[in-house]
Structure formats: C-alpha cells, structure tokens
Write a protein that holds these residues in place. Structure first.
Motif, short mmCIF file in Angstrom:
data_model
loop_
_atom_site.label_atom_id
_atom_site.label_comp_id
_atom_site.label_asym_id
_atom_site.label_seq_id
_atom_site.Cartn_x
_atom_site.Cartn_y
_atom_site.Cartn_z
N GLU A 295 0.88 -1.29 -0.03
CA GLU A 295 -0.03 -0.08 0.00
C GLU A 295 0.95 1.39 0.03
N THR A 296 2.02 1.33 0.75
CA THR A 296 2.90 2.40 0.71
C THR A 296 4.21 2.32 0.11
N ALA A 297 4.34 0.92 -0.66
CA ALA A 297 5.62 0.73 -1.33
C ALA A 297 5.60 1.68 -2.67
N LYS A 298 6.86 1.66 -3.52
CA LYS A 298 6.71 2.22 -4.76
C LYS A 298 5.66 1.92 -5.82
N VAL A 299 5.51 0.32 -5.60
CA VAL A 299 4.39 -0.43 -6.52
C VAL A 299 3.19 -0.62 -5.63
N ARG A 300 2.11 -0.24 -5.85
CA ARG A 300 1.10 -0.36 -4.89
C ARG A 300 -0.12 -1.31 -5.05
N SER A 301 0.08 -2.21 -6.17
CA SER A 301 -1.13 -3.05 -6.44
C SER A 301 -0.34 -4.41 -7.41
N THR A 302 -0.86 -5.54 -7.23
CA THR A 302 -0.36 -6.49 -8.00
C THR A 302 -0.61 -6.19 -9.47
N GLU A 303 -1.68 -5.63 -9.68
CA GLU A 303 -1.81 -5.04 -11.34
C GLU A 303 -0.63 -4.24 -11.78
N MET A 304 -0.17 -3.24 -10.96
CA MET A 304 0.65 -2.32 -11.32
C MET A 304 1.93 -3.42 -11.39
N ALA A 305 2.30 -4.33 -10.36
CA ALA A 305 3.43 -5.17 -10.49
C ALA A 305 3.47 -5.84 -11.57
N GLU A 306 2.33 -6.41 -12.31
CA GLU A 306 2.10 -7.33 -13.37
C GLU A 306 2.45 -6.62 -14.51
N LYS A 307 2.05 -5.09 -14.54
CA LYS A 307 2.42 -4.36 -15.77
C LYS A 307 3.94 -4.05 -16.04
N LEU A 308 4.41 -3.89 -14.77
CA LEU A 308 5.73 -3.66 -14.72
C LEU A 308 6.52 -4.94 -14.99
N LYS A 309 6.17 -5.88 -14.36
CA LYS A 309 6.84 -7.16 -14.58
C LYS A 309 6.88 -7.56 -16.04
N ASN A 310 5.82 -7.38 -16.73
CA ASN A 310 5.71 -7.61 -18.35
C ASN A 310 6.50 -6.77 -19.13
N HIS A 311 6.58 -5.30 -18.71
CA HIS A 311 7.55 -4.25 -19.39
C HIS A 311 8.97 -4.54 -19.15
N MET A 312 9.24 -4.98 -17.66
CA MET A 312 10.72 -5.27 -17.74
C MET A 312 11.20 -6.37 -18.55
N GLU A 313 10.52 -7.51 -18.57
CA GLU A 313 10.88 -8.61 -19.37
C GLU A 313 10.93 -8.53 -20.86
N THR A 314 10.08 -7.53 -21.38
CA THR A 314 9.96 -7.18 -22.68
C THR A 314 11.10 -6.69 -23.08
N VAL A 315 11.25 -5.59 -22.49
CA VAL A 315 12.38 -4.47 -22.72
C VAL A 315 13.74 -5.23 -22.63
N GLY A 316 13.90 -6.18 -21.46
CA GLY A 316 14.98 -7.01 -21.26
C GLY A 316 15.50 -7.84 -22.55
N THR A 317 14.43 -8.26 -23.04
CA THR A 317 14.59 -9.31 -23.98
C THR A 317 15.08 -8.40 -25.43
N ALA A 318 14.42 -7.23 -25.46
CA ALA A 318 14.82 -6.25 -26.52
C ALA A 318 16.34 -5.80 -26.61
N VAL A 319 17.13 -5.66 -25.28
CA VAL A 319 18.33 -5.17 -25.29
C VAL A 319 19.24 -6.58 -24.96
N GLY A 320 18.72 -7.70 -25.00
CA GLY A 320 19.70 -8.80 -24.86
C GLY A 320 19.73 -9.46 -23.47
#
Length: 500
Positions: A295-320
């Motif tokens: 609730e008071t962390a930088k990422v406040r919901s599982t939905e936000m975490a899932e979105k960030l997770k997907n973006h992290m993994e996608t961008v990670g793949t893009a940069v090797g």
C-alpha cells in the motif's frame, strides 16, 4: 564572432554547485555587453582542449574584474583550468534535440533516433536542469509505450562504456525500491559470487529513499571505482559492490537521477530504462528484478506489478537480457535498519549468522539468491534454495563479502550516530500498519543518506502484539538539530505506525 574580443581570464571562486556547470561574469563585462548575455543564458565556454555548456550567473560586485570569468567547481574540473588561464566564450548553438522533448511534451511518440539525440546531448552537458526537468516530466506517467521504453534503454546503453566479461553467464539483480531497508543486494552478491558466478554489481545512490545500495556499501568500503578498477575486482573475486556513477555506464542515467530526486519522480518508463541500461552496460546476461508490492511501497498493487513485470521482461529481451521478475511483499520495511549505517549493520549480522540478524532480510536475500542461481542455469531448478542456504550458513558468503570489500580498497566497521531518541508505543494492541513512505521520510529528515549514520532502527513488525510503552523504533542523527527536525515530524504524524 571575434574570438579575441570574447577572451576572458579565469579566476577560481570555489563555488560548489554539485554537478551543474555554472559560469560567472560581471554585468559590465565586455562579453556580456557585446553578446547580449543575460542571467541564466546557456553559453559555451572553451579552452584549447575542450568545451562545456554552462548557465550564466551575472555578478554586480568586485568578486570578479570585468575581464575575468568564474566557474563552478564542477565546470572548472571538466575544463581542467587553472587560475589565469584563458577561456573563450560564445553563444550556444541551437540544441536540436529539444524539438524532440517538445514533441514528447505534446505526447508524440519518439523513435530510437530521437531518444539517442536527446541522451547524447544530455551526456554532453548541453541540457540545463530546466531542460532535464521538462524531459523527465514529459516521459512520466503512461506517456511512453513499450517501444519507446526499449528505444530509450538502448540509447542510454549506447551513451557510455560497456563492459565485456567474455563469459556466457554474468548475473545481476535489482530491487525496484520504495521499501525501507531491504538491503538484499550485498547479501545476494556475496552468496552468488561465493558459489562461483560472476556478478559485477553497480548500484545507484538514493533517489527518493533514505539509502541506496551504494550509500550503504560506502559505509563499509570504497564504492567509487573506475570501469578498469571494477574489472580488476570482479576478475579477482567474482563480484563487486560499486556506485555506477564513476564507471561511465549509462552516464545519462546518473544525470537524470539527480533531477528525478529533486522532483521526487521515478516514472515507470525511465525506471525501466535506468535499471536495464545499467545492467546491460555492466555486461550482465541474466537479471533478477525484485518488485515489492504494498500500500505504501513504490508499486502499490498486483496489477501495477504485473504490468511492470511484463514491461521489464519485454524490454530486457529487446536489449539482450534474460530477465526474471519476482514480486515480493512490500507491506513493511525489511530488516531493522533504515539508513546507510543501520542497513550496513543488518547486512553484517546476516552474513555472520548472528542470533539477532533480521530474519526477514535473511529470507528475502536467500529467495533472490535462489532465483538468480537457478536463472543462471548453473544450479538445477529446485536446488537453488539449498545451495544458497549452505553458502550463507557456512560462512563462505561472509568470507567472500569481506574479500570483495578489501579488493575495493577497505573493509570498515559501521559506527552509529551519537544522537538518538527512542519512540515508544502510546497504547497496547496489534501492530496493523507501517507507512513505508512516512518512516522513510522520517529517516531522511534525521539526515540519511547524506549523514551516513543517521536513520531509523525498527524494533517491531506487522502483526505483533504491542504493549504500552514498548520500544517501536529509535531515531539516530549526527546532530541535535537533525534529531529535533526528525522528532518534530514524528510528533506531527501519529500514523507512521498504526496500533489497534
């Protein structure tokens, strides 16, 4: 421009502006008059070897003579000037990449070329803090799609040095942050390097928190190493704990972080680009990302975490990069210490397997080390936890930690701040909530991270039965003034810890 009429003699003023280039000239200086320079104009300052861009401050005093020019310490260092050296002053040529920033302000999509132009000019020092603020703000929120985040990340990687370890597997980890304490990185490096993997860990200083990993490790060792020194340490010990700012890895990130800190902005797109550009530039191949959710962390919901997770993994793949995201509990601080020295003490307690070592910090470090060992492919799936646990409990992780610190120049013992005050419970009940943001702010008001030994020592955790007058936490400060400043905030915020 007649360069002879734009020559001024350098005078040392000894003005510290952190990293900002500032130039000082008299109001009646012939260059100011002839060129029409006004206060805060961005101008180019050159000598025989190099040039910089600086913001003009106009003086109306006798500190300078009309034919003299002063520089901030940062600007003088970049030009490598000495008193009485000759400097040439000229108008700054138009910064073409600002057209891309303006486009982004109006929510236009930018491509790699545009981001590369922006990042190149940022690294060159052409952007003022106003320009940087505009760029950061224009990219905040959901104003960057996944392609843009990937392009920004690639541009940031290309802006600096890139390390090559000539190894198929080079591991790393990062925590998104927003959780006080949680100093797992040094523990993971020690465990993984003790196992035999290569982990060249570069970390940032605090952006919006009371301590970054670099701030905490600076209590124990030297973290300001060049890229050549990093290679020497890693080749000898298999890992390092260094600040990324001096290694010239994704140097634009270090510039942007300072402005993000002032704005208290850490937007998703630039967060991803910041993290992954540093990892790729450091030569990593396999990266575990820790996303605490609360609730008071930088990422406040599982939905936000899932979105960030997907973006992290996608961008990670893009940069090797092979990226594995782990979503963890972010409802309360991890460990007891909040602030560089107090977090360093936690680290040592865990590594030494001391009886009062914070259990939550130990468990989280082992979880992340497990994920990293298994992600590397060097440890069989399902065997990582046992492997990590054995390395920690055997003392091998502590031995490796000390060896890395010594290879970086020293291994120092942390010393607590001289001033402290204990905060006790005003009533009995169950501890229902700890506000991560407010307790982090309290630690910052006590002086952290600038005052290394300042911060909070937490004595309680969620769900515990609390008795009236029980010690909740202790505030540490290096001066009475900072202690009183923090205490004033504490007195005005009775919801830092909620007991019902």
């Amino acid at each position: 421009m007649d360069t002879h009429s734009n020559i001024l003699k350098y005078k040392h003023l000894g003005i510290y502006t952190q990293n900002e280039n500032v130039v000082y000239m008299r109001e009646d200086c012939h260059v100011c008059i002839s060129e029409g320079f006004e206060a805060l104009t961005r101008i180019r300052i050159s000598n025989a070897n190099t040039s910089i861009v600086a913001s003009l401050n106009v003086l109306n005093s006798d500190i300078l003579l009309p034919n003299e020019i002063g520089l901030s310490d940062a600007a003088a260092k970049k030009l490598n000037v000495s008193p009485n050296d000759t400097l040439y002053v000229s108008h700054l040529e138009p910064i073409e990449s600002l057209s891309h920033v303006r486009a982004k302000i109006y929510n236009k999509k930018l491509d790699y070329k545009a981001y590369n132009n922006i990042i190149t000019d940022i690294v060159e020092g052409d952007y003022s803090n106003i320009h940087l603020s505009a760029f950061i703000t224009a990219c905040a929120g959901d104003r960057m799609d996944i392609d843009e985040i990937s392009d920004l990340t690639k541009a940031m990687i290309a802006s600096g040095k890139q390390l090559n370890w000539n190894k198929d597997i080079v591991v790393d980890k990062h925590c998104i942050g927003g959780l006080p304490g949680n100093r797992t990185t040094p523990l993971v490096v020690a465990i993984v390097a003790a196992y035999g993997l290569t982990m060249p860990k570069t970390s940032s200083r605090a952006i919006t928190s009371p301590a970054g990993t670099a701030d905490t490790m600076e209590v124990l060792t030297n973290v300001t190493l060049s890229s050549e020194e990093i290679k020497t340490v890693v080749e000898k010990e298999g890992g390092c704990f260094v600040w990324g700012g001096t290694a010239q890895l994704s140097p634009a990130d270090d510039v942007l972080i300072k402005i993000e800190k002032a704005l208290d902005i850490d937007s998703e797109g630039q967060l991803i680009a910041s993290v992954l550009s540093k990892k790729a530039a450091a030569g990593s191949t396999h990266v575990v990302i820790d996303i605490p959710v609360g609730e008071t962390a930088k990422v406040r919901s599982t939905e936000m975490a899932e979105k960030l997770k997907n973006h992290m993994e996608t961008v990670g793949t893009a940069v090797g990069l092979n990226v594995k995201v782990v979503v963890t509990d972010g409802t309360q601080p991890v460990g007891r210490g909040i602030g560089p020295t107090l977090e360093a003490i936690d680290i040592l307690k865990v590594l030494k397997n001391e009886e009062d070592a914070p259990k939550d910090l130990t468990e989280r470090a082992l979880l992340l080390a497990t994920e990293l060992l298994e992600l590397s492919g060097k440890v069989e799936k399902g065997k990582g936890q046992e492997t990590a646990h054995k390395i920690l409990k055997s003392g091998k992780a502590y031995e490796k930690f000390v060896a890395i610190c010594k290879a970086q120049g020293q291994f120092s013992k942390p010393v607590l701040a001289p001033y402290k005050i204990e905060i006790k419970a005003e009533k009995s009940g169950v501890l229902q909530r700890i506000d991560n943001r407010k307790i982090a702010k309290l630690a910052k008001l006590s002086g952290a991270p600038q005052s290394k030994s300042a911060g909070i020592l937490l004595n309680v955790h969620l769900g515990e039965q609390i008795e009236e007058n029980q010690l909740l936490y202790t505030i540490y400060a290096e001066s009475k003034g900072e202690l009183n400043y923090a205490l004033e905030y504490e007195n005005n915020h009775n919801d830092i810890i909620t007991i019902n």
